[in-house]
Design a protein around this motif. Structure first.
Motif, PDB file in Angstrom:
ATOM      1  N   THR A 229      48.515  34.006  41.516  1.00  0.00           N
ATOM      2  CA  THR A 229      48.434  34.961  40.323  1.00  0.00           C
ATOM      3  C   THR A 229      47.836  36.116  41.082  1.00  0.00           C
ATOM      4  O   THR A 229      47.048  36.129  41.992  1.00  0.00           O
ATOM      5  N   ILE A 230      48.591  37.203  40.632  1.00  0.00           N
ATOM      6  CA  ILE A 230      48.125  38.579  41.282  1.00  0.00           C
ATOM      7  C   ILE A 230      47.611  39.461  40.359  1.00  0.00           C
ATOM      8  O   ILE A 230      48.135  39.516  39.105  1.00  0.00           O
ATOM      9  N   ILE A 231      46.509  40.052  40.611  1.00  0.00           N
ATOM     10  CA  ILE A 231      45.969  40.715  39.539  1.00  0.00           C
ATOM     11  C   ILE A 231      46.107  42.272  39.961  1.00  0.00           C
ATOM     12  O   ILE A 231      45.452  42.635  41.174  1.00  0.00           O
ATOM     13  N   ASP A 232      46.530  43.026  39.116  1.00  0.00           N
ATOM     14  CA  ASP A 232      46.657  44.641  39.325  1.00  0.00           C
ATOM     15  C   ASP A 232      45.569  44.891  38.625  1.00  0.00           C
ATOM     16  O   ASP A 232      45.594  45.093  37.380  1.00  0.00           O
ATOM     17  N   ALA A 233      44.507  45.487  39.415  1.00  0.00           N
ATOM     18  CA  ALA A 233      43.344  45.894  39.033  1.00  0.00           C
ATOM     19  C   ALA A 233      43.231  47.429  38.498  1.00  0.00           C
ATOM     20  O   ALA A 233      42.114  48.007  38.305  1.00  0.00           O
ATOM     21  N   VAL A 237      37.415  49.352  38.125  1.00  0.00           N
ATOM     22  CA  VAL A 237      36.138  48.249  38.173  1.00  0.00           C
ATOM     23  C   VAL A 237      36.497  46.888  38.067  1.00  0.00           C
ATOM     24  O   VAL A 237      35.737  46.172  38.496  1.00  0.00           O
ATOM     25  N   GLY A 238      37.841  46.481  37.532  1.00  0.00           N
ATOM     26  CA  GLY A 238      38.160  45.096  37.547  1.00  0.00           C
ATOM     27  C   GLY A 238      38.458  44.707  38.952  1.00  0.00           C
ATOM     28  O   GLY A 238      38.523  43.288  39.027  1.00  0.00           O
ATOM     29  N   GLY A 239      38.615  45.341  39.906  1.00  0.00           N
ATOM     30  CA  GLY A 239      38.862  44.881  41.349  1.00  0.00           C
ATOM     31  C   GLY A 239      37.802  44.204  42.046  1.00  0.00           C
ATOM     32  O   GLY A 239      37.731  42.766  42.091  1.00  0.00           O
ATOM     33  N   PRO A 240      36.721  44.649  42.059  1.00  0.00           N
ATOM     34  CA  PRO A 240      35.331  44.044  42.460  1.00  0.00           C
ATOM     35  C   PRO A 240      35.249  42.801  41.560  1.00  0.00           C
ATOM     36  O   PRO A 240      34.708  41.489  42.056  1.00  0.00           O
ATOM     37  N   GLN A 241      35.205  42.958  40.168  1.00  0.00           N
ATOM     38  CA  GLN A 241      34.780  41.878  39.202  1.00  0.00           C
ATOM     39  C   GLN A 241      35.625  40.486  39.512  1.00  0.00           C
ATOM     40  O   GLN A 241      35.179  39.538  39.149  1.00  0.00           O
ATOM     41  N   ALA A 242      37.093  40.973  39.589  1.00  0.00           N
ATOM     42  CA  ALA A 242      38.112  39.740  39.790  1.00  0.00           C
ATOM     43  C   ALA A 242      37.594  39.084  41.020  1.00  0.00           C
ATOM     44  O   ALA A 242      37.718  37.803  41.005  1.00  0.00           O
ATOM     45  N   TRP A 255      43.237  33.534  42.741  1.00  0.00           N
ATOM     46  CA  TRP A 255      44.316  34.834  42.750  1.00  0.00           C
ATOM     47  C   TRP A 255      44.112  35.663  43.705  1.00  0.00           C
ATOM     48  O   TRP A 255      43.113  35.748  44.681  1.00  0.00           O
ATOM     49  N   GLU A 256      45.133  36.890  43.971  1.00  0.00           N
ATOM     50  CA  GLU A 256      45.080  37.749  44.866  1.00  0.00           C
ATOM     51  C   GLU A 256      44.874  39.288  44.021  1.00  0.00           C
ATOM     52  O   GLU A 256      45.712  39.410  43.145  1.00  0.00           O
ATOM     53  N   VAL A 257      43.832  40.073  44.414  1.00  0.00           N
ATOM     54  CA  VAL A 257      43.849  41.254  43.909  1.00  0.00           C
ATOM     55  C   VAL A 257      44.479  42.332  44.541  1.00  0.00           C
ATOM     56  O   VAL A 257      44.236  42.727  45.873  1.00  0.00           O
ATOM     57  N   ARG A 258      45.132  43.293  43.804  1.00  0.00           N
ATOM     58  CA  ARG A 258      45.894  44.552  44.292  1.00  0.00           C
ATOM     59  C   ARG A 258      45.512  45.854  43.633  1.00  0.00           C
ATOM     60  O   ARG A 258      44.852  45.422  42.553  1.00  0.00           O
ATOM     61  N   ASN A 259      45.642  46.945  44.073  1.00  0.00           N
ATOM     62  CA  ASN A 259      45.198  48.074  43.561  1.00  0.00           C
ATOM     63  C   ASN A 259      43.840  47.738  43.148  1.00  0.00           C
ATOM     64  O   ASN A 259      43.215  48.035  41.880  1.00  0.00           O
ATOM     65  N   ALA A 260      42.936  47.507  44.007  1.00  0.00           N
ATOM     66  CA  ALA A 260      41.643  47.037  43.907  1.00  0.00           C
ATOM     67  C   ALA A 260      40.279  48.119  44.265  1.00  0.00           C
ATOM     68  O   ALA A 260      39.220  47.494  43.895  1.00  0.00           O
ATOM     69  N   ILE A 297      51.847  37.678  37.300  1.00  0.00           N
ATOM     70  CA  ILE A 297      51.055  39.149  37.679  1.00  0.00           C
ATOM     71  C   ILE A 297      50.223  39.389  36.367  1.00  0.00           C
ATOM     72  O   ILE A 297      50.735  39.346  35.062  1.00  0.00           O
ATOM     73  N   CYS A 298      49.122  39.889  36.521  1.00  0.00           N
ATOM     74  CA  CYS A 298      47.951  40.163  35.368  1.00  0.00           C
ATOM     75  C   CYS A 298      47.868  42.100  35.815  1.00  0.00           C
ATOM     76  O   CYS A 298      47.005  42.016  36.736  1.00  0.00           O
ATOM     77  N   SER A 299      47.868  42.553  34.838  1.00  0.00           N
ATOM     78  CA  SER A 299      47.504  44.062  34.987  1.00  0.00           C
ATOM     79  C   SER A 299      46.337  44.475  34.109  1.00  0.00           C
ATOM     80  O   SER A 299      46.310  43.992  32.856  1.00  0.00           O
ATOM     81  N   LEU A 300      45.409  44.905  34.619  1.00  0.00           N
ATOM     82  CA  LEU A 300      44.021  45.389  33.699  1.00  0.00           C
ATOM     83  C   LEU A 300      44.129  46.677  33.514  1.00  0.00           C
ATOM     84  O   LEU A 300      45.039  47.463  34.284  1.00  0.00           O
TER      85      LEU A 300
END
Length: 350
Positions: A229-233, A237-242, A255-260, A297-300
């Motif tokens: 699962t890739i998180i587009d943060a 603020v979603g980057g550090p929270q994820a 998951w892997e956080v991108r745009n973090a 991919i999940c975009s916040l």
């Protein structure tokens, strides 16, 4: 102006309002998203909303919240939204008061506050004992605006609890937990309500594991065998929270956080709004490397209170992959199916 402030029913607040006049020609409108516009235009509105938040807390006898954010807007914008004691949105009747106070002439601020406070409830210490929890997103303009909210609270005698850099859902949780508004049975089952960010993460992890248990899913087997699962943060603020959530759920979810975290690029070519409105993948992902079986991919958005899912789907027997978006309607249908299955197994109605 000093004489006018001294004769005001709220002298300190009137003096503070005079120090932060609204820009010429600007009209503030408080809607579902609160106030939202270019950051440099907001000083007058946010300082007055600090005053109003303190009055709301005083009248309810419970903590209220103020979140400094412009959600999915560009980084040059900012905004403010207020949170009621329940942890929900500000009551509609107070949205009207917010707009009226924000647009009042400088000489009228004290009178507007007095109209809200009521007779005999005015003065620089009118909101003594009232508590306002202030959170902010990662925009460069947010710390200064949060300080102005705090100044507004203090000018009418209220106190501020600094929530720090948090997502909007976290601020809602902090307010609700501070006021112990959750049902007792739910609170006990999920480990109680600690009114801090650690309590938020603990409750999130406990709730997720409880959902897996209810669905008879082995937590160790919940993570996909292939893909990720890739998180587009959205560089918000979603980057550090994820990242924190993934750590708390290690072994059950990954998951892997991108745009973090580059706040200068907040919501620029990334995030839920960009993906949904543009019907296109965000920067930082591509079909060549992310079209793997089981990957999604999940975009916040910038304050992490909105989400869309999407994926590169490999074509069967062919080279390449198609990009598919799972928007809010599809997410709702998926949730209904997911929740309905364990309900049926338990003998309930789906």
């Amino acid at each position: 102006m000093a004489a006018a402030a001294a004769s005001s029913p709220f002298p300190a607040a009137s003096k503070l309002a005079a120090a932060h006049p609204p820009p010429e020609g600007v009209k503030y409108a408080y809607g579902t998203a609160g106030f939202r516009m270019r950051a440099e235009l907001l000083d007058a509105a946010v300082v007055r909303m600090g005053m109003l938040a303190a009055l709301r807390a005083k009248q309810t006898g419970k903590a209220v919240g103020v979140m400094v954010t412009a959600s999915h807007n560009p980084v040059a914008d900012n905004g403010l939204k207020m949170v009621d004691p329940s942890g929900g949105m500000l009551a509609a009747s107070w949205e009207v008061l917010a707009a009226k106070l924000a647009n009042a002439g400088i000489a009228d601020v004290g009178a507007e506050l007095a109209a809200v406070a009521g007779e005999g409830a005015c003065g620089d210490a009118a909101c003594e004992g009232a508590v306002v929890i202030v959170g902010r997103d990662t925009r460069p303009s947010s710390p200064a605006l949060a300080d102005l909210v705090a100044a507004g609270v203090a000018s009418v005698g209220g106190s501020v609890l600094d929530g720090g850099v948090v997502s909007t859902p976290q601020l809602h949780y902090l307010v609700g937990a501070s006021n112990a508004t959750a049902r007792a049975c739910e609170s006990a089952r999920l480990g109680g309500l600690r009114p801090d960010v650690d309590g938020y993460f603990a409750r999130l992890a406990t709730s997720y594991k409880a959902c897996l248990a209810a669905a008879a899913v082995d937590a160790a087997a919940a993570a996909p065998e292939q893909g990720t699962t890739i998180i587009d943060a959205a560089d918000g603020v979603g980057g550090p929270q994820a990242a924190r959530t993934a750590s708390d759920l290690a072994g059950a979810l990954s998951w892997e956080v991108r745009n973090a975290g580059d706040s200068a690029s907040l919501n620029d070519g990334c995030g839920a709004e960009f993906v949904q409105k543009g019907r296109t993948p965000p920067r930082g992902v591509d079909a060549a490397s992310d079209a793997l079986p089981g990957s999604r991919i999940c975009s916040l958005d910038g304050d992490a209170d909105r989400v869309v899912f999407h994926a590169f789907v490999p074509a069967e027997g062919e080279a390449g992959a198609s990009w598919e978006l799972v928007d809010g309607d599809k997410l709702a249908a998926l949730l209904a199916v997911t929740v309905g299955a364990p309900l049926k197994r338990a003998g309930g109605e789906a």
